[in-house]
Design a protein around this motif. Structure first.
Motif, mmCIF file in Angstrom:
data_model
loop_
_atom_site.group_PDB
_atom_site.id
_atom_site.type_symbol
_atom_site.label_atom_id
_atom_site.label_comp_id
_atom_site.label_asym_id
_atom_site.label_seq_id
_atom_site.Cartn_x
_atom_site.Cartn_y
_atom_site.Cartn_z
ATOM 1 N N GLY A 152 -39.363 21.709 -52.518
ATOM 2 C CA GLY A 152 -39.233 22.267 -53.869
ATOM 3 C C GLY A 152 -38.055 21.705 -54.649
ATOM 4 N N PRO A 153 -36.834 21.777 -54.116
ATOM 5 C CA PRO A 153 -35.684 21.225 -54.845
ATOM 6 C C PRO A 153 -35.794 19.728 -55.114
ATOM 7 N N ASN A 154 -36.385 18.974 -54.172
ATOM 8 C CA ASN A 154 -36.536 17.530 -54.380
ATOM 9 C C ASN A 154 -37.505 17.236 -55.526
ATOM 10 N N LEU A 155 -38.593 17.999 -55.596
ATOM 11 C CA LEU A 155 -39.532 17.825 -56.709
ATOM 12 C C LEU A 155 -38.855 18.160 -58.040
ATOM 13 N N PHE A 156 -38.073 19.234 -58.041
ATOM 14 C CA PHE A 156 -37.364 19.625 -59.255
ATOM 15 C C PHE A 156 -36.394 18.531 -59.683
ATOM 16 N N ALA A 157 -35.688 17.929 -58.711
ATOM 17 C CA ALA A 157 -34.728 16.864 -59.026
ATOM 18 C C ALA A 157 -35.441 15.643 -59.598
ATOM 19 N N VAL A 158 -36.585 15.274 -59.020
ATOM 20 C CA VAL A 158 -37.345 14.124 -59.531
ATOM 21 C C VAL A 158 -37.795 14.388 -60.963
#
Length: 234
Positions: A85-91
């Motif tokens: 989740g956080p990685n998708l948000f960062a991308v």
């Protein structure tokens, strides 16, 4: 008198076998009486005790298996929520930042990449939505925190919002009870899958979800019964 007593013991044995066949592993034969019947009574009682022990073991094994599945689902849900989740948000955030920077440059040649960037941003948004749906199916947030009836009402509301045409009626006569995370989650999954099948494959116009605890059973136990009915084509 002797023949009557023999027939009485035979009757007791036949009745005991019928009870055992029906699943009553608590059935036992009296050991008093003719010596000739003693081995039969002892064998019957030993068999009944063995079946009762096997049934308890199978039930415990099934509960452990279900708990293990739930723990694995919970672990996967936490990994998806905390890592992916956080990685998708960062991308997605970096992509938005890149689009703003390109817009500030105002170079005509760079405008051609705007459309693929927007498509990429939309794809990331779709993946985030899909992940939220997967997380919801793996472990609904409500389960374990609210009564089972409330969780099922919320589930039905979600289906009504997506498919407003079929009527979904919920009647849960379980008061404000929760039956523990494992049971609540199992019932939630069962009802969700049954409604989905009725909508997707049965073309149902009316779906009824009901649950009740029935009357008090042996040792004060009550049985939770959950039923899903629909008027679809099967």
């Amino acid at each position: 008198v002797l023949v009557d007593r023999v027939f009485q013991r035979l009757k007791e044995t036949s009745h005991g076998l019928a009870r055992l066949r029906a699943g009553e592993t608590a059935a036992r034969l009296p050991e008093a009486g003719f010596n000739e019947f003693a081995p039969v009574a002892a064998g019957f009682n030993e068999l009944a005790a063995s079946l009762a022990s096997e049934r308890r073991s199978n039930k415990e094994l099934a509960n452990r298996l279900l708990t293990a599945h739930d723990e694995e689902r919970k672990r996967l849900a936490n990994d998806l929520h905390d890592e992916v989740g956080p990685n998708l948000f960062a991308v997605r955030a970096n992509l938005s930042h890149l689009k703003r920077k390109l817009a500030e440059l105002d170079v005509p040649a760079l405008r051609s990449v705007n459309e693929p960037l927007e498509a990429l941003e939309a794809s990331i948004s779709d993946v985030q939505l899909l992940m939220r749906q997967i997380l919801s199916r793996m472990k609904p947030v409500m389960i374990g925190n609210v009564p089972l009836a409330t969780a099922i009402d919320s589930l039905a509301f979600d289906y009504r919002r997506v498919t407003p045409h079929p009527r979904i009626d919920v009647r849960f006569e379980t008061a404000d009870l929760t039956f523990g995370e494992t049971i609540d989650l199992t019932v939630h999954r069962f009802v969700s899958e049954a409604i989905l099948n009725a909508l997707r494959h049965g073309g149902a116009k009316t779906i009824e979800v009901a649950a009740d605890l029935g009357s008090a059973q042996d040792a004060g136990k009550r049985r939770l019964t959950v039923t899903v009915r629909d008027d679809g084509r099967g």
